[in-house]
Design a protein around this motif. Sequence first.
Motif, PDB file in Angstrom:
ATOM      1  N   TRP A   1      39.550 -48.166  60.736  1.00  0.00           N
ATOM      2  CA  TRP A   1      40.520 -49.258  60.659  1.00  0.00           C
ATOM      3  C   TRP A   1      41.635 -48.847  59.690  1.00  0.00           C
ATOM      4  O   TRP A   1      42.009 -49.598  58.797  1.00  0.00           O
ATOM      5  CB  TRP A   1      39.839 -50.538  60.154  1.00  0.00           C
ATOM      6  CG  TRP A   1      38.934 -51.176  61.161  1.00  0.00           C
ATOM      7  CD1 TRP A   1      37.688 -50.792  61.507  1.00  0.00           C
ATOM      8  CD2 TRP A   1      39.223 -52.334  61.946  1.00  0.00           C
ATOM      9  NE1 TRP A   1      37.171 -51.630  62.457  1.00  0.00           N
ATOM     10  CE2 TRP A   1      38.095 -52.590  62.746  1.00  0.00           C
ATOM     11  CE3 TRP A   1      40.334 -53.188  62.046  1.00  0.00           C
ATOM     12  CZ2 TRP A   1      38.034 -53.652  63.638  1.00  0.00           C
ATOM     13  CZ3 TRP A   1      40.260 -54.247  62.935  1.00  0.00           C
ATOM     14  CH2 TRP A   1      39.128 -54.466  63.725  1.00  0.00           C
ATOM     15  N   ARG A   2      42.149 -47.650  59.875  1.00  0.00           N
ATOM     16  CA  ARG A   2      43.096 -47.098  58.911  1.00  0.00           C
ATOM     17  C   ARG A   2      44.341 -47.966  58.760  1.00  0.00           C
ATOM     18  O   ARG A   2      44.826 -48.181  57.648  1.00  0.00           O
ATOM     19  CB  ARG A   2      43.491 -45.672  59.311  1.00  0.00           C
ATOM     20  CG  ARG A   2      42.339 -44.697  59.233  1.00  0.00           C
ATOM     21  CD  ARG A   2      42.770 -43.296  59.649  1.00  0.00           C
ATOM     22  NE  ARG A   2      41.617 -42.417  59.701  1.00  0.00           N
ATOM     23  CZ  ARG A   2      41.123 -41.779  58.651  1.00  0.00           C
ATOM     24  NH1 ARG A   2      41.692 -41.943  57.467  1.00  0.00           N
ATOM     25  NH2 ARG A   2      40.073 -41.000  58.757  1.00  0.00           N
ATOM     26  N   GLU A   3      44.871 -48.442  59.875  1.00  0.00           N
ATOM     27  CA  GLU A   3      46.087 -49.258  59.795  1.00  0.00           C
ATOM     28  C   GLU A   3      45.804 -50.556  59.045  1.00  0.00           C
ATOM     29  O   GLU A   3      46.600 -50.984  58.197  1.00  0.00           O
ATOM     30  CB  GLU A   3      46.628 -49.547  61.191  1.00  0.00           C
ATOM     31  CG  GLU A   3      47.176 -48.314  61.889  1.00  0.00           C
ATOM     32  CD  GLU A   3      47.809 -48.658  63.230  1.00  0.00           C
ATOM     33  OE1 GLU A   3      47.940 -49.867  63.530  1.00  0.00           O
ATOM     34  OE2 GLU A   3      48.163 -47.728  63.969  1.00  0.00           O
ATOM     35  N   MET A   4      44.663 -51.182  59.337  1.00  0.00           N
ATOM     36  CA  MET A   4      44.297 -52.412  58.647  1.00  0.00           C
ATOM     37  C   MET A   4      44.097 -52.138  57.159  1.00  0.00           C
ATOM     38  O   MET A   4      44.581 -52.880  56.295  1.00  0.00           O
ATOM     39  CB  MET A   4      43.022 -52.994  59.247  1.00  0.00           C
ATOM     40  CG  MET A   4      42.446 -54.172  58.462  1.00  0.00           C
ATOM     41  SD  MET A   4      43.440 -55.673  58.596  1.00  0.00           S
ATOM     42  CE  MET A   4      42.907 -56.234  60.234  1.00  0.00           C
ATOM     43  N   ALA A   5      43.373 -51.061  56.842  1.00  0.00           N
ATOM     44  CA  ALA A   5      43.115 -50.739  55.449  1.00  0.00           C
ATOM     45  C   ALA A   5      44.408 -50.450  54.709  1.00  0.00           C
ATOM     46  O   ALA A   5      44.605 -50.903  53.572  1.00  0.00           O
ATOM     47  CB  ALA A   5      42.172 -49.539  55.354  1.00  0.00           C
ATOM     48  N   ALA A   6      45.314 -49.700  55.343  1.00  0.00           N
ATOM     49  CA  ALA A   6      46.593 -49.395  54.709  1.00  0.00           C
ATOM     50  C   ALA A   6      47.391 -50.675  54.457  1.00  0.00           C
ATOM     51  O   ALA A   6      48.047 -50.818  53.410  1.00  0.00           O
ATOM     52  CB  ALA A   6      47.390 -48.435  55.587  1.00  0.00           C
ATOM     53  N   LEU A   7      47.311 -51.622  55.393  1.00  0.00           N
ATOM     54  CA  LEU A   7      48.028 -52.887  55.227  1.00  0.00           C
ATOM     55  C   LEU A   7      47.424 -53.706  54.086  1.00  0.00           C
ATOM     56  O   LEU A   7      48.161 -54.326  53.300  1.00  0.00           O
ATOM     57  CB  LEU A   7      47.981 -53.680  56.537  1.00  0.00           C
ATOM     58  CG  LEU A   7      48.855 -54.933  56.604  1.00  0.00           C
ATOM     59  CD1 LEU A   7      50.323 -54.568  56.430  1.00  0.00           C
ATOM     60  CD2 LEU A   7      48.638 -55.674  57.922  1.00  0.00           C
ATOM     61  N   LEU A   8      46.094 -53.696  53.988  1.00  0.00           N
ATOM     62  CA  LEU A   8      45.446 -54.424  52.897  1.00  0.00           C
ATOM     63  C   LEU A   8      45.879 -53.867  51.542  1.00  0.00           C
ATOM     64  O   LEU A   8      46.118 -54.624  50.599  1.00  0.00           O
ATOM     65  CB  LEU A   8      43.932 -54.342  53.032  1.00  0.00           C
ATOM     66  CG  LEU A   8      43.282 -55.068  54.218  1.00  0.00           C
ATOM     67  CD1 LEU A   8      41.770 -54.853  54.190  1.00  0.00           C
ATOM     68  CD2 LEU A   8      43.609 -56.548  54.209  1.00  0.00           C
ATOM     69  N   VAL A   9      45.980 -52.554  51.455  1.00  0.00           N
ATOM     70  CA  VAL A   9      46.411 -51.931  50.210  1.00  0.00           C
ATOM     71  C   VAL A   9      47.866 -52.275  49.913  1.00  0.00           C
ATOM     72  O   VAL A   9      48.225 -52.656  48.789  1.00  0.00           O
ATOM     73  CB  VAL A   9      46.220 -50.401  50.265  1.00  0.00           C
ATOM     74  CG1 VAL A   9      46.862 -49.730  49.048  1.00  0.00           C
ATOM     75  CG2 VAL A   9      44.739 -50.046  50.351  1.00  0.00           C
ATOM     76  N   GLU A  10      48.706 -52.196  50.937  1.00  0.00           N
ATOM     77  CA  GLU A  10      50.138 -52.457  50.759  1.00  0.00           C
ATOM     78  C   GLU A  10      50.401 -53.897  50.326  1.00  0.00           C
ATOM     79  O   GLU A  10      51.277 -54.164  49.494  1.00  0.00           O
ATOM     80  CB  GLU A  10      50.874 -52.164  52.067  1.00  0.00           C
ATOM     81  CG  GLU A  10      52.378 -52.382  51.985  1.00  0.00           C
ATOM     82  CD  GLU A  10      53.069 -52.107  53.322  1.00  0.00           C
ATOM     83  OE1 GLU A  10      54.228 -52.520  53.471  1.00  0.00           O
ATOM     84  OE2 GLU A  10      52.432 -51.491  54.206  1.00  0.00           O
ATOM     85  N   GLU A  11      49.621 -54.822  50.868  1.00  0.00           N
ATOM     86  CA  GLU A  11      49.872 -56.240  50.603  1.00  0.00           C
ATOM     87  C   GLU A  11      48.878 -56.843  49.608  1.00  0.00           C
ATOM     88  O   GLU A  11      48.768 -58.059  49.492  1.00  0.00           O
ATOM     89  CB  GLU A  11      49.814 -57.019  51.919  1.00  0.00           C
ATOM     90  CG  GLU A  11      50.886 -56.578  52.909  1.00  0.00           C
ATOM     91  CD  GLU A  11      50.873 -57.417  54.170  1.00  0.00           C
ATOM     92  OE1 GLU A  11      49.967 -58.272  54.311  1.00  0.00           O
ATOM     93  OE2 GLU A  11      51.767 -57.215  55.019  1.00  0.00           O
ATOM     94  N   ALA A  12      48.180 -55.972  48.871  1.00  0.00           N
ATOM     95  CA  ALA A  12      47.168 -56.464  47.934  1.00  0.00           C
ATOM     96  C   ALA A  12      47.786 -57.345  46.858  1.00  0.00           C
ATOM     97  O   ALA A  12      48.876 -57.068  46.348  1.00  0.00           O
ATOM     98  CB  ALA A  12      46.457 -55.289  47.286  1.00  0.00           C
ATOM     99  N   GLU A  13      47.097 -58.425  46.543  1.00  0.00           N
ATOM    100  CA  GLU A  13      47.480 -59.291  45.434  1.00  0.00           C
ATOM    101  C   GLU A  13      46.491 -59.116  44.296  1.00  0.00           C
ATOM    102  O   GLU A  13      45.395 -58.570  44.488  1.00  0.00           O
ATOM    103  CB  GLU A  13      47.514 -60.752  45.896  1.00  0.00           C
ATOM    104  CG  GLU A  13      48.569 -61.010  46.976  1.00  0.00           C
ATOM    105  CD  GLU A  13      48.666 -62.480  47.353  1.00  0.00           C
ATOM    106  OE1 GLU A  13      47.893 -63.292  46.779  1.00  0.00           O
ATOM    107  OE2 GLU A  13      49.507 -62.813  48.210  1.00  0.00           O
ATOM    108  N   ASP A  14      46.854 -59.579  43.128  1.00  0.00           N
ATOM    109  CA  ASP A  14      45.990 -59.409  41.964  1.00  0.00           C
ATOM    110  C   ASP A  14      44.598 -59.976  42.194  1.00  0.00           C
ATOM    111  O   ASP A  14      43.597 -59.435  41.693  1.00  0.00           O
ATOM    112  CB  ASP A  14      46.618 -60.056  40.732  1.00  0.00           C
ATOM    113  CG  ASP A  14      47.798 -59.259  40.194  1.00  0.00           C
ATOM    114  OD1 ASP A  14      47.927 -58.073  40.573  1.00  0.00           O
ATOM    115  OD2 ASP A  14      48.581 -59.823  39.409  1.00  0.00           O
ATOM    116  N   THR A  15      44.513 -61.056  42.961  1.00  0.00           N
ATOM    117  CA  THR A  15      43.204 -61.677  43.206  1.00  0.00           C
ATOM    118  C   THR A  15      42.309 -60.811  44.092  1.00  0.00           C
ATOM    119  O   THR A  15      41.101 -61.048  44.171  1.00  0.00           O
ATOM    120  CB  THR A  15      43.375 -63.056  43.861  1.00  0.00           C
ATOM    121  OG1 THR A  15      44.157 -62.918  45.055  1.00  0.00           O
ATOM    122  CG2 THR A  15      44.059 -64.030  42.905  1.00  0.00           C
ATOM    123  N   ASP A  16      42.897 -59.819  44.774  1.00  0.00           N
ATOM    124  CA  ASP A  16      42.121 -58.927  45.629  1.00  0.00           C
ATOM    125  C   ASP A  16      41.547 -57.743  44.852  1.00  0.00           C
ATOM    126  O   ASP A  16      40.725 -56.996  45.397  1.00  0.00           O
ATOM    127  CB  ASP A  16      42.983 -58.363  46.761  1.00  0.00           C
ATOM    128  CG  ASP A  16      43.607 -59.438  47.630  1.00  0.00           C
ATOM    129  OD1 ASP A  16      43.001 -60.510  47.755  1.00  0.00           O
ATOM    130  OD2 ASP A  16      44.706 -59.187  48.177  1.00  0.00           O
TER     131      ASP A  16
END
Length: 315
Positions: free
Chosen positions: A49-64
């Motif tokens: 799920w590389r694209e999903m994982a990359a998006l999660l990293v890019e849009e990570a918030e402090d609460t994540d």
Amino acid sequence: MRLASFGPSQGESPGILLDDRLLDVRRALARRGHHAVGTPTDLISLPYWREMAALLVEEAEDTDLVPVSGTRIGPPIPRPGQVILMGANTYSHITEAAAISGGVPPHRPMAVGKASGTVVGPADDVVRRPGVETLDYEVELGVVIGTAARDVPEERALDVVAGVTVVNDMSDRDLQRAVHEDHEFYRNPYLGKSYDGFCPSGPALVTLDELDDLRDPAAIRLRTWVNDELRQDSDLTDLVFDVPRIISYLSTVLTLMPGDLICTGSPAGVAAFRNPPLYLQPGDLVRTDITGLGGTANRIIAAPQPTTSEKGTHR
């Protein structure tokens, strides 16, 4: 990607390692409203799920994000389907065991195993159980299977790998090599490697795109220290059978499944073949390291003494 499990033992959550912080994958997905079946919720599925994982990293918030400091890091694969050990798979180890091996490498890969419940985190304590006097260590490259694989040709073997990690394959040598019932036929190699805690691993599952040097075996160095003494020091050119050969061969016998952990072999320097043997004792700190992957650091502790009420109730 560098993926890590974190949290309490047997209750770990998947994360993406970002320097000194971890991205909590489940929390990030929930915040984005991803609850559907099939979304990546474990480390085995994340590499696909590389694209999903990359998006999660890019849009990570402090609460994540969770700080690595003060957080227990678990084994990358807390519940592997099976743990397969490649025995006698380094030239140096075969040489140091020449009295048993004859110094001659096997003609085909040789596999043994240990219980999947042996895996613990890279910094967890390892309990030396009562009666264990010959506790040994072996640093090994751990290869985690990411997709079902049967009859895989060597040239495509790395395609079924989710990632690699560091493993310390620990053993009670007396039990592993013991002859039982006064006959050579009765041995316990599986049990000798299967005490709880005898497979520290981590700190991360590293995808192969992060470790191009896997294709250059001389660049991958494996080392073990006991306290401050360097005990093992070699590289992947020491392997008799390399990773593609191992995967291809195993897949002709059994279907490899996602989450299976293959330990590829350990170099010379194990405690059993030192003169005299230098087995692990309570209080020892065993550290391993593999180039580009990090390593483990586990303290050996004695088993707690039974309370008065427990004495005589267990064997």
